[in-house]
Design a protein around this motif. Structure first.
Motif, PDB file in Angstrom:
ATOM      1  N   ILE A 285      -4.721  -0.598  -3.292  1.00 42.73           N
ATOM      2  CA  ILE A 285      -5.059   0.778  -2.792  1.00 42.73           C
ATOM      3  C   ILE A 285      -5.204   0.690  -1.105  1.00 42.73           C
ATOM      4  N   ASN A 286      -4.325   1.527  -0.548  1.00 43.03           N
ATOM      5  CA  ASN A 286      -4.407   1.988   1.017  1.00 43.03           C
ATOM      6  C   ASN A 286      -4.841   3.382   0.923  1.00 43.03           C
ATOM      7  N   VAL A 287      -5.795   3.656   1.686  1.00 43.45           N
ATOM      8  CA  VAL A 287      -6.013   5.016   2.004  1.00 43.45           C
ATOM      9  C   VAL A 287      -6.256   5.252   3.425  1.00 43.45           C
ATOM     10  N   ALA A 288      -5.569   6.350   4.303  1.00 38.26           N
ATOM     11  CA  ALA A 288      -5.942   6.441   5.701  1.00 38.26           C
ATOM     12  C   ALA A 288      -5.253   7.897   6.023  1.00 38.26           C
ATOM     13  N   ASP A 289      -5.755   8.492   7.153  1.00 38.30           N
ATOM     14  CA  ASP A 289      -5.407   9.579   7.602  1.00 38.30           C
ATOM     15  C   ASP A 289      -3.788   9.766   8.013  1.00 38.30           C
ATOM     16  N   SER A 290      -3.491   8.857   8.865  1.00 41.91           N
ATOM     17  CA  SER A 290      -2.310   8.429   9.606  1.00 41.91           C
ATOM     18  C   SER A 290      -1.897   7.142   9.656  1.00 41.91           C
ATOM     19  N   VAL A 291      -0.571   6.676   9.607  1.00 44.89           N
ATOM     20  CA  VAL A 291      -0.275   5.099   9.821  1.00 44.89           C
ATOM     21  C   VAL A 291       1.085   5.143  10.581  1.00 44.89           C
ATOM     22  N   SER A 292       0.755   4.531  11.501  1.00 46.32           N
ATOM     23  CA  SER A 292       2.049   4.155  12.720  1.00 46.32           C
ATOM     24  C   SER A 292       2.205   2.517  12.283  1.00 46.32           C
ATOM     25  N   GLY A 293       3.046   2.418  11.277  1.00 47.59           N
ATOM     26  CA  GLY A 293       3.084   0.998  10.764  1.00 47.59           C
ATOM     27  C   GLY A 293       3.508   1.023   9.229  1.00 47.59           C
ATOM     28  N   VAL A 294       3.156   0.031   8.630  1.00 49.99           N
ATOM     29  CA  VAL A 294       3.194   0.036   7.210  1.00 49.99           C
ATOM     30  C   VAL A 294       1.836  -0.479   6.305  1.00 49.99           C
ATOM     31  N   PRO A 295       1.793   0.571   5.405  1.00 45.55           N
ATOM     32  CA  PRO A 295       0.879   0.208   4.145  1.00 45.55           C
ATOM     33  C   PRO A 295       1.550  -0.335   3.146  1.00 45.55           C
ATOM     34  N   ILE A 296       1.164  -1.418   2.775  1.00 48.35           N
ATOM     35  CA  ILE A 296       1.804  -2.209   1.506  1.00 48.35           C
ATOM     36  C   ILE A 296       0.741  -2.324   0.566  1.00 48.35           C
ATOM     37  N   GLY A 297       1.109  -1.766  -0.613  1.00 49.09           N
ATOM     38  CA  GLY A 297      -0.052  -1.831  -2.097  1.00 49.09           C
ATOM     39  C   GLY A 297       0.655  -1.085  -3.192  1.00 49.09           C
ATOM     40  N   PHE A 298      -0.171  -1.033  -4.201  1.00 51.98           N
ATOM     41  CA  PHE A 298       0.668  -0.620  -5.212  1.00 51.98           C
ATOM     42  C   PHE A 298       0.351   0.791  -4.975  1.00 51.98           C
ATOM     43  N   ILE A 299      -0.566   1.463  -4.436  1.00 54.25           N
ATOM     44  CA  ILE A 299      -0.738   2.814  -4.150  1.00 54.25           C
ATOM     45  C   ILE A 299      -1.248   3.085  -2.619  1.00 54.25           C
ATOM     46  N   SER A 300      -0.349   3.901  -1.986  1.00 51.60           N
ATOM     47  CA  SER A 300      -0.984   3.979  -0.589  1.00 51.60           C
ATOM     48  C   SER A 300      -0.851   5.540  -0.397  1.00 51.60           C
ATOM     49  N   VAL A 301      -2.075   6.118   0.005  1.00 52.49           N
ATOM     50  CA  VAL A 301      -2.174   7.410   0.066  1.00 52.49           C
ATOM     51  C   VAL A 301      -2.728   7.699   1.684  1.00 52.49           C
ATOM     52  N   VAL A 302      -1.826   8.396   2.170  1.00 53.21           N
ATOM     53  CA  VAL A 302      -1.703   8.538   3.714  1.00 53.21           C
ATOM     54  C   VAL A 302      -1.729  10.074   3.943  1.00 53.21           C
ATOM     55  N   LYS A 303      -2.952  10.687   4.330  1.00 54.43           N
ATOM     56  CA  LYS A 303      -2.953  12.142   4.563  1.00 54.43           C
ATOM     57  C   LYS A 303      -1.952  12.887   5.172  1.00 54.43           C
ATOM     58  N   ASN A 304      -1.635  12.194   6.595  1.00 56.03           N
ATOM     59  CA  ASN A 304      -0.452  12.992   7.279  1.00 56.03           C
ATOM     60  C   ASN A 304       0.873  12.026   6.917  1.00 56.03           C
ATOM     61  N   GLY A 305       1.017  11.688   5.797  1.00 55.17           N
ATOM     62  CA  GLY A 305       2.457  10.598   5.487  1.00 55.17           C
ATOM     63  C   GLY A 305       3.167  11.355   4.912  1.00 55.17           C
ATOM     64  N   TYR A 306       3.898  10.404   3.780  1.00 49.59           N
ATOM     65  CA  TYR A 306       4.897  10.777   3.067  1.00 49.59           C
ATOM     66  C   TYR A 306       4.479  11.253   1.766  1.00 49.59           C
TER      67      TYR A 306
END
Length: 376
Positions: free
Chosen positions: A208-229
């Motif tokens: 599980i990956n959690v972030a406000d924003s990501v300039s790069g790549v989150p790799i996981g079963f689930i990635s929750v990016v607040k300002n993402g996709y």
């Protein structure tokens, strides 16, 4: 009686050693705001060469049989149980259980259990259980259980369970279970279960990956990016007549959670699936999505047998209004099952195929398809 003699011998030895050290230190200088001595020896405070005045001195070399409480270290300190310093430490510290420094530390700390630095740490820390730094840290902190940095971190954090950084991180967090960064990250988070951060410029890799924003790549079963996709789709295809899909992550790499259904005369097919995808901008109103998913196909009730479909899709979308898109595209499908239909290992889920072979009681069919839907 023997114990009394032992204690007396220790006190006498310390007194003799104290005289020798004091003679050696007649030309003591001042270092880091404290009197500097070449050497100190402590059995346990205040039984040492500096006695009750130990915190007033910074020592080039320090030896503590059980533990020592001193004003600082300029080269090296060794303690059987604990090294405690009220001032700055430069060089190396080795303790059986703990090193605790209330000043700046530059060099190497090695402890069987716990290291703590109150001001800036610049160097390497190794602890069997925990490293705790309450200010800026530069270098490497490695521990068996956890690292806690209550300031900015420039370097690497490695631990068996969790890393926590209160400030910004420029480097890498590697943990067996969890990484938490309350500030921004420029680098890598690698954890066995979960990564949490604010702004990430780099890579997150965990279940599980959690972030406000990501300039790069989150790799996981689930990635929750607040300002993402974050997208939701309703679609239809020849394989499953009705599908609902949720996508979360970032445009470069998002997670796909999907479910579908296909009612027929005798069998009600329904599916649950997971996948990964990427979105590319073609124009201000058009996007290209490449998705790869795997779905378990159930027949009426949950099907325990092998009954899976892998799908590769290329869809082009057109933005009708803000937050509302129409998409369509071709698909390449591979269906594998070991469910028997009469005398053959096969079933009627696949509408058509260009490939149909059975290997060790597993039937594999391949076919081309088409899907279309709405994206919100």
């Amino acid at each position: 009686m023997k114990q009394i003699k032992l204690i007396g011998s220790i006190i006498l030895a310390i007194m003799l050693l104290n005289n020798m050290v004091n003679a050696q230190n007649q030309a003591d200088s001042t270092m880091f705001g404290k009197k500097s001595r070449a050497f100190q020896f402590t059995f346990i405070p205040p039984l040492g060469t500096a006695g009750i005045s130990a915190q007033e001195y910074s020592n080039k070399f320090s030896l503590n049989i059980l533990g020592g409480y001193n004003g600082g270290v300029e080269y090296f300190e060794l303690g059987g149980i604990a090294n405690i310093n009220k001032g700055d430490v430069f060089g190396g510290q080795v303790a059986g259980i703990t090193n605790i420094n209330t000043g700046n530390t530059q060099g190497i700390q090695i402890a069987g259990l716990y290291n703590q630095v109150t001001k800036n740490m610049d160097g390497m820390q190794i602890a069997g259980f925990m490293n705790l730094n309450t200010s800026k840290t530069t270098g490497l902190s490695a521990s068996g259980f956890t690292n806690v940095i209550r300031g900015d971190m420039n370097g690497w954090l490695m631990t068996g369970f969790s890393n926590v950084v209160s400030g910004d991180l420029n480097g890498a967090q590697i943990a067996g279970f969890a990484n938490v960064s309350k500030g921004d990250i420029k680098g890598v988070q690698l954890a066995g279960f979960v990564n949490v951060a604010k702004k990430v410029n780099g890579l997150q890799l965990a279940f599980i990956n959690v972030a406000d924003s990501v300039s790069g790549v989150p790799i996981g079963f689930i990635s929750v990016v607040k300002n993402g996709y974050h997208k939701f789709e309703v679609s239809a295809s020849e394989s499953l007549y009705g599908n609902v899909t949720a996508k979360t992550g970032v445009k470069h790499l998002y997670n796909i959670f999907t479910a579908g259904l296909k009612p027929t005369g005798e069998i009600f097919y329904w599916s649950v699936g997971y996948g990964l995808g990427s979105e590319f901008n073609l124009s201000p109103k058009m996007n290209l999505n490449i998705d790869v998913t795997g779905s378990h196909i159930n027949e009426n009730q949950w099907t325990r047998e092998l009954n899976i479909m892998g799908t590769f899709k290329i869809n082009v979308s057109y933005k009708i209004t803000e937050g509302f898109e129409l998409f369509a595209g071709p698909s390449y499908n591979v269906f594998a099952t070991d469910i028997t239909n009469g005398e053959n290992v096969s079933n009627d889920f696949v509408p058509w195929h260009f490939y149909n072979e059975t290997y060790d009681d597993v039937n594999v069919k391949m076919y081309l398809g088409f899907n279309a839907g709405l994206r919100f």
